[in-house]
Scaffold this active site. Structure first.
Site, PDB file in Angstrom:
ATOM      1  N   LYS A   1       0.356  -1.053   0.041  1.00  0.00           N
ATOM      2  CA  LYS A   1       0.135  -0.073   0.175  1.00  0.00           C
ATOM      3  C   LYS A   1       0.944   1.466   0.670  1.00  0.00           C
ATOM      4  O   LYS A   1       0.566   2.251  -1.178  1.00  0.00           O
ATOM      5  CB  LYS A   1      -0.561   0.075   1.410  1.00  0.00           C
ATOM      6  CG  LYS A   1      -1.691  -1.440   1.815  1.00  0.00           C
ATOM      7  CD  LYS A   1      -2.845  -0.942   2.703  1.00  0.00           C
ATOM      8  CE  LYS A   1      -1.747  -1.358   4.076  1.00  0.00           C
ATOM      9  NZ  LYS A   1      -1.445  -2.202   4.293  1.00  0.00           N
TER      10      LYS A   1
ATOM     11  N   ARG B   1      -8.957   1.066   8.858  1.00  0.00           N
ATOM     12  CA  ARG B   1      -9.230  -0.332   8.955  1.00  0.00           C
ATOM     13  C   ARG B   1      -9.336  -1.568   9.919  1.00  0.00           C
ATOM     14  O   ARG B   1      -9.184  -2.035  10.388  1.00  0.00           O
ATOM     15  CB  ARG B   1      -6.989  -0.081   9.803  1.00  0.00           C
ATOM     16  CG  ARG B   1      -6.018  -0.619   8.883  1.00  0.00           C
ATOM     17  CD  ARG B   1      -5.439  -0.483   9.858  1.00  0.00           C
ATOM     18  NE  ARG B   1      -3.977  -1.113   9.043  1.00  0.00           N
ATOM     19  CZ  ARG B   1      -3.068  -0.774   8.503  1.00  0.00           C
ATOM     20  NH1 ARG B   1      -2.585   0.040   8.413  1.00  0.00           N
ATOM     21  NH2 ARG B   1      -1.029  -1.961   8.626  1.00  0.00           N
TER      22      ARG B   1
ATOM     23  N   ARG C   1      12.163  -8.700   4.886  1.00  0.00           N
ATOM     24  CA  ARG C   1      11.676  -6.415   4.788  1.00  0.00           C
ATOM     25  C   ARG C   1      13.067  -6.025   5.552  1.00  0.00           C
ATOM     26  O   ARG C   1      12.854  -6.932   6.708  1.00  0.00           O
ATOM     27  CB  ARG C   1      10.681  -5.804   5.311  1.00  0.00           C
ATOM     28  CG  ARG C   1      10.356  -4.271   4.932  1.00  0.00           C
ATOM     29  CD  ARG C   1       9.623  -3.811   4.076  1.00  0.00           C
ATOM     30  NE  ARG C   1       8.540  -3.810   5.518  1.00  0.00           N
ATOM     31  CZ  ARG C   1       7.365  -3.171   5.545  1.00  0.00           C
ATOM     32  NH1 ARG C   1       7.083  -2.638   4.799  1.00  0.00           N
ATOM     33  NH2 ARG C   1       6.141  -3.809   6.949  1.00  0.00           N
TER      34      ARG C   1
ATOM     35  N   ARG D   1      11.873  -2.942  11.260  1.00  0.00           N
ATOM     36  CA  ARG D   1      10.949  -2.383  12.212  1.00  0.00           C
ATOM     37  C   ARG D   1      10.980  -3.631  12.637  1.00  0.00           C
ATOM     38  O   ARG D   1      10.644  -4.123  12.993  1.00  0.00           O
ATOM     39  CB  ARG D   1       9.853  -2.158  11.091  1.00  0.00           C
ATOM     40  CG  ARG D   1       9.285  -0.933  10.526  1.00  0.00           C
ATOM     41  CD  ARG D   1       8.611  -0.847   9.313  1.00  0.00           C
ATOM     42  NE  ARG D   1       7.379  -1.040   9.824  1.00  0.00           N
ATOM     43  CZ  ARG D   1       5.803  -0.772   8.786  1.00  0.00           C
ATOM     44  NH1 ARG D   1       6.380  -0.798   8.223  1.00  0.00           N
ATOM     45  NH2 ARG D   1       5.492  -1.837   9.208  1.00  0.00           N
TER      46      ARG D   1
ATOM     47  N   ARG E   1      -0.389  -8.944  13.040  1.00  0.00           N
ATOM     48  CA  ARG E   1      -0.801  -7.898  12.734  1.00  0.00           C
ATOM     49  C   ARG E   1      -2.022  -8.499  11.600  1.00  0.00           C
ATOM     50  O   ARG E   1      -2.909  -8.225  10.855  1.00  0.00           O
ATOM     51  CB  ARG E   1       0.210  -7.355  11.396  1.00  0.00           C
ATOM     52  CG  ARG E   1       1.139  -6.193  12.691  1.00  0.00           C
ATOM     53  CD  ARG E   1       2.276  -5.772  12.030  1.00  0.00           C
ATOM     54  NE  ARG E   1       2.458  -5.356  10.823  1.00  0.00           N
ATOM     55  CZ  ARG E   1       3.785  -5.246   9.820  1.00  0.00           C
ATOM     56  NH1 ARG E   1       4.688  -5.968  10.485  1.00  0.00           N
ATOM     57  NH2 ARG E   1       3.627  -4.759   8.791  1.00  0.00           N
TER      58      ARG E   1
END
Ligand code: ADP
Length: 218
Positions: free
Chosen positions: A16, A91, A130, A163, A174
């Protein structure tokens, strides 16, 4: 006329943020990323940031009142007059209803909702792999787009880090938060006829091109 409010929906890892950035640049409209704004509040240790930090690191959603408040404030700024992109917001159903009320109060039309679809295995690879440069913010992926040397940015030699919410336990949480709280929004917007699906499993350039072509004609 292109809808003034564009909502980028999709699970964590769908891309996104990457896509919202491209569309924002192309049409010169601001990208409003609740994730980025919350991370900034955490960095600056504001009272709001202190509440957000624990939730974010656990992979849980930050309370609706907080997120709705920061979005409302941001959207009232003059650069949003010509339109804006909501990246990672709404969300929850309560947030979606809040957006409806806000757009109505501001005399903006219905939003366009772009649902970026990516299957579970690829999402996990994107999230667990990531890595971000601590200096320039460049994003790599150890499986899909690795740096030339392990743990080091190709551009400036900066150290690559993860992160905090990309740790495995937080990722699981998540994805669960997405399934239980955010996925129902697909139905919510589909019933209103505002949803467009986008195949998010392709490379970022192909997706951006499709989105921009579509929005040019919308
Ligand atoms: P991702 O979509 O990959 O999870 P984001 O940067 O959009 O990444 O969000 C990171 C975290 O910030 C979320 O896990 C959540 O804790 C918080 N957050 C972001 N947007 C919202 C929102 N609209 N409502 C509640 N929490 C949010």
């Amino acid at each position: 006329m292109r809808p003034q409010a564009q909502i980028f929906l999709g699970p964590p890892g769908a891309g996104k943020g990457t896509q919202a950035r491209e569309v924002s640049k192309h049409f010169s409209i601001p990208q409003i990323s609740t994730g980025d704004m919350l991370r900034e509040a955490v960095r600056n240790q504001t009272p709001l940031g202190l509440v957000a930090k624990a939730k974010m690191e656990a992979g849980e959603l930050v309370p609706d009142e907080i997120v709705c408040g920061i979005v409302e404030e941001r959207i009232s700024e003059p650069d949003c007059r010509r339109g804006f992109i909501l990246d990672g917001f709404p969300r929850t159903l309560a947030q979606a209803e809040f957006v409806d009320r806000m757009l109505q109060a501001k005399g903006k039309g219905a939003p366009l909702v772009l649902d970026i679809k990516v299957d579970g295995d690829l999402l996990l690879k994107r999230l667990t792999g990531r890595r971000t440069c601590s200096v320039c913010g460049e994003i790599y992926n150890i499986y899909l787009n690795p740096p030339k040397a392990d743990g080091v940015c190709d551009k400036d030699g900066g150290k690559l880090g993860q992160r905090p919410d990309d740790e495995e336990q937080a990722i699981r949480q998540r994805l669960l938060a997405y399934e239980t709280q955010t996925r129902p929004l697909i139905d919510y917007y589909q019933r209103k006829g505002l949803l467009r699906e986008v195949d998010g499993s392709r490379g970022p350039e192909a997706i951006a091109k499709e989105l921009i072509d579509f929005l040019e004609k919308a």
